[in-house]
Design an enzyme around this catalytic site. Sequence first.
Site, short mmCIF file in Angstrom:
data_model
loop_
_atom_site.label_atom_id
_atom_site.label_comp_id
_atom_site.label_asym_id
_atom_site.label_seq_id
_atom_site.Cartn_x
_atom_site.Cartn_y
_atom_site.Cartn_z
N LYS A 183 27.36 7.47 26.45
CA LYS A 183 28.32 6.75 27.31
C LYS A 183 29.75 7.08 26.91
O LYS A 183 30.64 7.16 27.77
CB LYS A 183 28.09 5.24 27.22
CG LYS A 183 29.01 4.42 28.13
CD LYS A 183 28.79 4.76 29.60
CE LYS A 183 29.84 4.17 30.53
NZ LYS A 183 29.85 2.72 30.61
N ASN A 201 36.49 9.26 41.07
CA ASN A 201 35.60 10.03 40.17
C ASN A 201 35.09 11.32 40.80
O ASN A 201 35.02 12.36 40.14
CB ASN A 201 34.41 9.16 39.76
CG ASN A 201 34.81 7.97 38.91
OD1 ASN A 201 35.98 7.80 38.58
ND2 ASN A 201 33.85 7.14 38.56
N GLU A 262 41.65 0.90 27.86
CA GLU A 262 40.78 0.99 26.68
C GLU A 262 40.90 2.36 26.01
O GLU A 262 39.97 2.81 25.35
CB GLU A 262 39.33 0.74 27.10
CG GLU A 262 39.07 -0.68 27.56
CD GLU A 262 37.61 -0.93 27.90
OE1 GLU A 262 36.92 -1.59 27.10
OE2 GLU A 262 37.18 -0.47 28.96
#
Length: 301
Positions: A183, A201, A262
Amino acid sequence: MKIGIIGGGSIGLLLAHYLTEHHEVRVYVRSKKQMDKMAAEGLFFEKKKKLINETINVSLFSSWSAEEELIIVAVKQYQLPSVLEKFRESNRLKNCTLLFLQNGMGHLKLLNELNAKTIAVGTTEHGANKIKDNHVIHTGDGLINLSVYRGNNVSELAELLAMPIRNFPFKFQEDWNEMLLQKLIVNAVINPLTAVLNVKNGMLLKNTHFNYLFKEYFKELSTILNISNKEKTFRHLEDICRKTSENRSSMLKDLDEHRPTEIDAILGFVLEMAKEKQLDAPFSENYYHLIKGKEYEGGKN
């Protein structure tokens, strides 16, 4: 089974919709505004232009008291410290199974001090977009992978796996490290690239020039992370990109809304590994600073 979902973002709301079919679910959110909206209007779930409105149990996270058998933590990695502080205050945590669904691997060291019965980690391959506090769109089907990080009582996870949910499968993985690495590759390639290029994406596969960056960056990451089966991992990466082609990555959405990303949890971890192994990481360094720069500019607006 009683399930608590901590986090009212896109993945938290997606989980709430699908798990409510077989379980007693409660969503815990930080914002009173979101809680009031969900309580008054319910949850709107949308897929392929079909809209469903359903009642969802919702509370403020400040009122959480570890009453559920399974707690699914679906917040961003940078939001974890305040969640874990609340966990440490609870004397009932030892009766709970915790499942963490964060991107990256930087959060693992934070989990070691928790006094829970079982700690599991997971990864999600679904595409989801929260367009309002109580409205989530399921933009791409995928899997949720689960693995035990610590503990050996897996009855709650077994119950989750034992009740198949249409279009929302859970899959148990024996090796949590390999699962998270797979991941991490996906997050480390798709999130920074789409965020820097400001594209969905699928454009990483469709645009020849973007696809070149996609392939070259994968080569760098697979070396740093010591991925054994590079061909299989790359096919998996392409498959995720294809399945979520209409999705705007979480990092791109964070930048759009001037929120922290993140990037530290994802590429910060990669850069630490590269430094430990004394490997060059030009793509990772460049994308890290490009995203940090965009965060900085967004924070000024």
